[in-house]
Motif scaffolding. Structure first.
Motif, short mmCIF file in Angstrom:
data_model
loop_
_atom_site.label_atom_id
_atom_site.label_comp_id
_atom_site.label_asym_id
_atom_site.label_seq_id
_atom_site.Cartn_x
_atom_site.Cartn_y
_atom_site.Cartn_z
N GLN A 414 0.70 -1.37 -0.06
CA GLN A 414 -0.06 -0.02 0.03
C GLN A 414 1.01 1.27 -0.07
OE1 GLN A 414 -3.19 0.29 -0.08
NE2 GLN A 414 -3.48 -2.00 -0.47
N LEU A 415 1.84 1.09 -0.61
CA LEU A 415 2.74 2.36 -0.74
C LEU A 415 1.94 3.48 -1.41
CD1 LEU A 415 6.36 1.34 -1.78
CD2 LEU A 415 5.62 2.67 0.38
N LYS A 416 1.08 3.28 -2.43
CA LYS A 416 0.46 4.32 -3.23
C LYS A 416 -0.23 5.27 -2.00
CE LYS A 416 0.24 2.27 -7.63
NZ LYS A 416 -0.64 1.70 -8.72
N ALA A 417 -0.82 4.39 -0.96
CA ALA A 417 -1.81 5.10 -0.11
C ALA A 417 -0.86 6.23 0.79
CB ALA A 417 -2.50 4.24 0.99
N ILE A 418 0.16 5.88 1.10
CA ILE A 418 0.90 6.78 2.02
C ILE A 418 1.78 7.91 1.20
CG2 ILE A 418 3.08 5.50 2.09
CD1 ILE A 418 2.81 6.03 5.01
N SER A 419 1.81 7.75 -0.03
CA SER A 419 2.76 8.46 -0.81
C SER A 419 2.46 10.24 -0.82
CB SER A 419 2.79 8.18 -2.38
OG SER A 419 1.61 8.20 -2.73
N GLN A 420 1.12 10.46 -0.98
CA GLN A 420 0.79 11.55 -1.00
C GLN A 420 0.80 12.30 0.39
OE1 GLN A 420 -3.44 12.31 -1.75
NE2 GLN A 420 -3.72 10.03 -1.14
N TYR A 421 1.22 11.64 1.55
CA TYR A 421 1.19 12.03 2.86
C TYR A 421 2.59 12.34 3.61
CZ TYR A 421 -3.94 11.12 2.58
OH TYR A 421 -5.03 10.96 2.17
N LEU A 422 3.59 11.85 2.64
CA LEU A 422 5.15 12.06 3.06
C LEU A 422 5.53 13.28 3.52
CD1 LEU A 422 6.94 9.29 1.19
CD2 LEU A 422 5.76 8.97 3.30
N PRO A 423 6.15 13.45 4.42
CA PRO A 423 6.95 14.78 4.72
C PRO A 423 7.61 15.42 3.34
CG PRO A 423 7.58 13.41 6.32
CD PRO A 423 6.85 12.56 5.38
N ARG A 424 7.44 16.36 3.00
CA ARG A 424 8.18 17.05 1.83
C ARG A 424 8.68 18.62 2.16
NH1 ARG A 424 2.89 16.93 -2.19
NH2 ARG A 424 2.80 15.03 -1.21
N GLY A 425 8.61 18.89 3.33
CA GLY A 425 9.16 20.41 3.54
C GLY A 425 10.52 20.46 4.30
N ASP A 426 10.91 21.24 5.45
CA ASP A 426 12.06 21.24 5.81
C ASP A 426 12.50 19.73 6.50
OD1 ASP A 426 12.19 24.13 5.15
OD2 ASP A 426 11.62 24.70 7.10
N LEU A 427 11.52 19.15 7.28
CA LEU A 427 11.72 17.77 7.59
C LEU A 427 11.48 16.87 6.60
CD1 LEU A 427 10.21 18.05 11.06
CD2 LEU A 427 12.70 18.04 10.52
N ARG A 428 12.40 15.88 6.16
CA ARG A 428 12.21 14.96 4.96
C ARG A 428 12.76 13.57 5.43
NH1 ARG A 428 14.73 18.74 0.49
NH2 ARG A 428 12.98 19.79 1.46
N LEU A 429 12.48 12.86 4.70
CA LEU A 429 12.84 11.48 4.98
C LEU A 429 14.15 11.01 3.83
CD1 LEU A 429 9.66 9.52 4.66
CD2 LEU A 429 10.70 10.15 6.61
N ARG A 430 14.96 9.84 4.12
CA ARG A 430 15.97 9.83 3.15
C ARG A 430 15.50 9.78 1.81
NH1 ARG A 430 17.73 5.01 3.85
NH2 ARG A 430 16.19 3.96 5.03
N PRO A 431 16.55 9.97 0.78
CA PRO A 431 16.05 10.05 -0.62
C PRO A 431 15.53 8.47 -1.10
CG PRO A 431 17.98 11.17 -0.10
CD PRO A 431 17.83 10.56 1.13
N ALA A 432 16.18 7.61 -0.51
CA ALA A 432 15.95 6.15 -0.68
C ALA A 432 14.40 6.03 -0.66
CB ALA A 432 16.76 5.15 0.22
N ILE A 433 13.57 6.73 0.25
CA ILE A 433 12.39 6.19 0.73
C ILE A 433 11.48 6.85 -0.43
CG2 ILE A 433 10.38 6.74 2.32
CD1 ILE A 433 12.65 4.84 3.44
N TYR A 434 11.55 8.01 -0.76
CA TYR A 434 11.00 8.48 -2.03
C TYR A 434 11.26 7.90 -3.08
CZ TYR A 434 10.66 12.21 1.45
OH TYR A 434 10.21 13.07 2.58
N GLU A 435 12.51 7.45 -3.54
CA GLU A 435 12.85 6.87 -4.78
C GLU A 435 12.22 5.44 -4.80
OE1 GLU A 435 17.17 6.70 -4.70
OE2 GLU A 435 17.32 8.81 -4.93
N MET A 436 12.25 4.72 -3.70
CA MET A 436 11.45 3.56 -3.56
C MET A 436 9.89 3.59 -3.83
SD MET A 436 10.91 0.94 -0.27
CE MET A 436 10.00 2.31 0.80
#
Length: 827
Positions: A414-436
């Protein structure tokens, strides 16, 4: 501990030392207590039941147990072989008073063992012990002779006690008994339904007896002449009957906590709860009460207990309420937000629990992981979209939790479900998470992949990695517009604008013009002008004309030389903006207009001053463009030939008349009349229109006799009407002219008749001496002209040739009227 004590003995009373630090321990917890709301069977929000605190406990076997903060037995007192009725601690916590059912009262020093006791055959006296100045005890009898005293409560200077007759209040400061509150229902046995007393504050006493409750307030009487009355009195501010028997009372702000025993014949509760003790919160009113909440308590052996077997004690500082039954002790406390959240979680109302935790986040002490429990619940239920949406609120800025949730959503697909809610501002996850996540979309959902690329900042992931992945997919589907558009966006972010521009032009994408403007790519489009115009002619031409300094006109014309229809559009818009900028191409434009846009050819010929007329005339004559040829002939001075074309080829008398009016040439009018004289329709047109330019008589005289002319009478009437109108206009203008001339003449005359100031500052324009003599007694004469030049009369030259008229020899203005321009002063 308490559990072992109550297994062998039975609790009869208790008290709490307010100076100890409390800790919760014991037997009954919320989950087991089964406290139920009488209305909806829900656990009440107002109270919660928790383990009890430190206490001094009296039992039916005459023992008193002191328990420490761990719930361990610290001291044990063998007081009496009979039941302990009441225990009291002083304010210092150093002395404890104990009353047993055999009439014995004992006072102990908890730390010094100092104490005394006295035995009574029957507890019918109320004695006050005080130490005198010799540190000896002095005894005073406050009351006796009205039967057994069953309850005593002392607060500040007031002592309240109850016996079989009622409740008395004594004021220690004045040594006076203030009042006697009688017992209401004398039919009830006092030993079975004992009186409950509780001080709310230093002047308010709450009395519960049987099924009645009274709230009494001690007040100052003020000045009075009746010296025998006490200085204070009691006012009963609230008194009401209940549907139950009172076992205990305690204050809760402006409300009351009542522990009661349900009447056997009462309908207040269902049959299965009738023998249970109940704890209510009520709002007292002057003559009644309002129930706020009600809870039935499940205590051990409640089926065997009676009203007198229950007690209610409270700790003011902690707002704790202690329910004592022979085999159980329960502590009730006001519900806090943590308890409310517990109840919501038990009911699986996670959304409400989360909202409550957010509202009162400063006051809650537990439930830091409510949100995670809610997310887990949603995932288990299969509501992945809601679970993903709640991650924003629950996970907040905790990047570790975010990554854990992403991997969990990946595990369940269910990666598609959570994709639109990921942090994308000053606080962000590792690039590998977004690339995945991007790779996941790229496998199955090109549109979703494109949406994420547009919405996510490029800094979130490795751009080149994603570009390579898109390129690999395009090898399988090279014409996929979604992937091509997304690749162009990736190139744009990577500042490879030329690659992005190529894709946009290939796709004819609407953003191509925005890309050019935003990144100043005009140097890159010089060889792509035809492609741009094929995509959108209007936008392309506007962009080229708006940026002439970056893409020169000559370069554009050169690029469009093989596409004359596009060249015409460009040069036409250029001419509309500025008639002179593209003057070197005006000769070429004649052919372009003739070929692609004849309606705009004549306006172009009229507005252009750089157009070669001979070339234009040649083109128009070749294509038989009559109107344009007429215009060119007239512009070149060949008006007669132009008029001839209008008459012969267009056969439009109105246009011929209009042309003759524009040229305003008598010879043209003559030609027009000559050509029209044998054509009756043309004669009608001339009669209707030439009246203001040519004398109609000249035309009428040349009409042959017998010629039939359509609408001749109407034309003649119009000529006469036009003539009359001209006469009227002339007469009207004449009247206006005469009136204006007379008005102006009168104004001039008034102006000329005004006096002229002459003083020492004025000089003679001939001799340049002062116009006035130094000796005003002498005779002198001064001449003043309309131009305001002044002369001594003797300095004037001889008069001119016009008799009676003399002119200023400076500006030739006339002299002012007779006598008005000469000032003579005689002695």
């Amino acid at each position: 501990g308490v559990t072992e004590i109550l297994q062998k003995d039975a609790a009869s009373c208790m008290t709490v030392d307010p100076f100890y630090l409390f800790i919760y321990f014991g037997v009954f917890y919320l989950g087991r207590l089964q406290g139920l709301c009488l209305t909806c069977s829900a656990v009440p929000i107002n109270l919660r039941f928790i383990p009890f605190q430190f206490l001094a406990l009296g039992t039916h076997f005459g023992k008193v147990f002191l328990l420490d903060i761990q719930g361990n037995l610290t001291q044990k007192f063998e007081i009496s072989p009979v039941k302990i009725n009441q225990i009291s601690l002083d304010e210092s916590g150093e002395h404890m008073g104990i009353c047993s059912e055999d009439g014995k009262v004992q006072v102990f020093g908890l730390y010094t063992r100092e104490g005394f006791h006295e035995n009574f055959d029957c507890p019918v006296k109320l004695l006050l012990y005080e130490k005198n100045w010799l540190n000896r005890w002095k005894t005073s009898t406050l009351h006796e002779g009205e039967g057994t005293i069953t309850n005593v409560q002392w607060r500040a200077n007031l002592i309240a006690w109850a016996n079989n007759m009622g409740v008395k209040i004594y004021d220690i400061s004045t040594k006076q008994r203030i009042t006697n509150v009688l017992r209401d229902n004398v039919s009830l046995r006092p030993d079975m339904y004992p009186c409950s007393l509780c001080w709310k504050d230093n002047s308010t006493l709450i009395i519960g007896w049987g099924s009645s409750i009274k709230i009494c307030v001690v007040k100052e009487r003020g000045h009075t002449e009746l010296r025998d009355l006490p200085s204070r009195y009691v006012e009963i501010v609230s008194a009401f009957e209940t549907e139950f028997f009172i076992s205990g009372l305690a204050p809760l702000a402006d409300q009351l906590v009542t522990l009661y025993f349900v009447k056997e014949n009462s309908d207040h509760m269902e049959e299965e709860f009738r023998a249970r003790p109940c704890l209510d919160i009520i709002q007292p009113l002057p003559e009644g009460y309002e129930e706020i909440s009600s809870d039935a308590l499940t205590v051990r052996n409640f089926q065997e207990n009676e009203c007198r077997d229950y007690r209610l004690e409270h700790s003011e500082g902690e707002s704790l309420y202690y329910i004592i039954s022979p085999k159980d002790i329960v502590v009730a406390k006001e519900r806090d937000q943590d308890d409310h959240i517990d109840w919501l979680l038990d009911k699986k109302k996670y959304e409400e629990a989360l909202m409550a935790a957010e509202i009162s986040f400063k006051n809650i002490k537990r439930h830091e992981k409510i949100g995670m429990a809610y997310i887990n619940h949603l995932v288990e239920k299969g509501d992945y979209d809601t679970a993903a949406r709640k991650c924003q609120k629950v996970l907040g800025k905790n990047m570790e939790l975010w990554e854990n949730e992403v991997y969990r959503f990946k595990t369940i697909g269910q990666l598609k479900a959570i994709s639109q809610y990921l942090p994308r501002g000053d606080l962000r996850l590792r690039p590998a998470i977004y690339e995945m996540i991007l790779h996941e979309f790229l496998k199955s959902d090109y549109e979703g992949f494109a949406t994420l690329i547009r919405e996510w900042p490029g800094e979130l992931y490795n751009n080149m990695t994603i570009v390579q992945a898109v390129t690999d997919h395009l090898k399988k589907d090279p014409m996929n517009s979604t992937l091509l558009t997304t690749l162009a966006e990736l190139y744009t972010y990577d500042q490879r604008y030329d690659r992005a521009l190529e894709i946009y032009l290939r796709l004819r994408h609407k953003d191509v013009y925005q890309l050019i403007h935003k990144h100043d790519l005009f140097s890159s489009i010089e060889d792509k002008i035809v492609l741009l115009m094929d995509f959108d002619k209007e936008k392309a031409v506007d962009m080229l004309l708006d940026n002439e300094d970056k893409i020169l006109i000559d370069r554009v014309v050169e690029e469009l030389r093989d596409r004359p229809e596009l060249l015409h559009i460009y040069l036409h818009k250029l001419f509309k903006r500025d008639h002179h900028k593209g003057q070197r191409y005006h000769e070429r434009q004649i052919g372009l207009y003739a070929e692609y846009d004849r309606p705009n050819l004549l306006p172009f010929l009229r507005d252009s001053i750089h157009c070669p007329l001979e070339k234009a005339l040649e083109i128009c004559q070749e294509r038989n463009f009559v109107e344009e040829t007429v215009f060119l002939l007239s512009r070149m001075g060949n008006c007669r030939r132009a008029l001839q074309m209008i008459m012969e080829e267009l056969e439009d008398v109105d246009k011929a008349i209009e042309f003759a009016k524009e040229q305003d040439d008598a010879e043209l009018w003559e030609d027009l009349i000559s050509y029209s004289i044998d054509k009756p329709p043309f004669i009608t047109g001339l009669l209707n229109n030439i009246g203001t330019h040519v004398d109609p008589i000249l035309l009428i005289h040349r009409i042959k006799e017998g010629m039939e002319i359509p609408n001749l009478r109407d034309s003649l009437v119009k000529i006469l009407q036009d003539y009359n109108l001209q006469i009227l206009l002339r007469e009207g203008c004449k009247k206006i002219l005469v009136a204006d001339s007379l008005s102006l003449l009168q104004k001039m005359h008034r102006t000329q008749m005004r006096g002229v100031r002459v003083d020492e500052e004025n000089i003679c324009e001939s001799c340049h001496a002062s116009i006035l003599p130094s000796d005003m007694a002498q005779n002198f004469s001064v001449v003043v002209f309309y131009c305001r030049h002044m002369f001594h009369k003797e300095c004037l030259p001889s008069p001119g040739t016009i008799p009676g008229v003399q002119f200023c020899n400076i500006c030739s203005a006339k002299r002012r009227g007779p006598g008005s321009g000469i000032l003579e002063m005689k002695k």
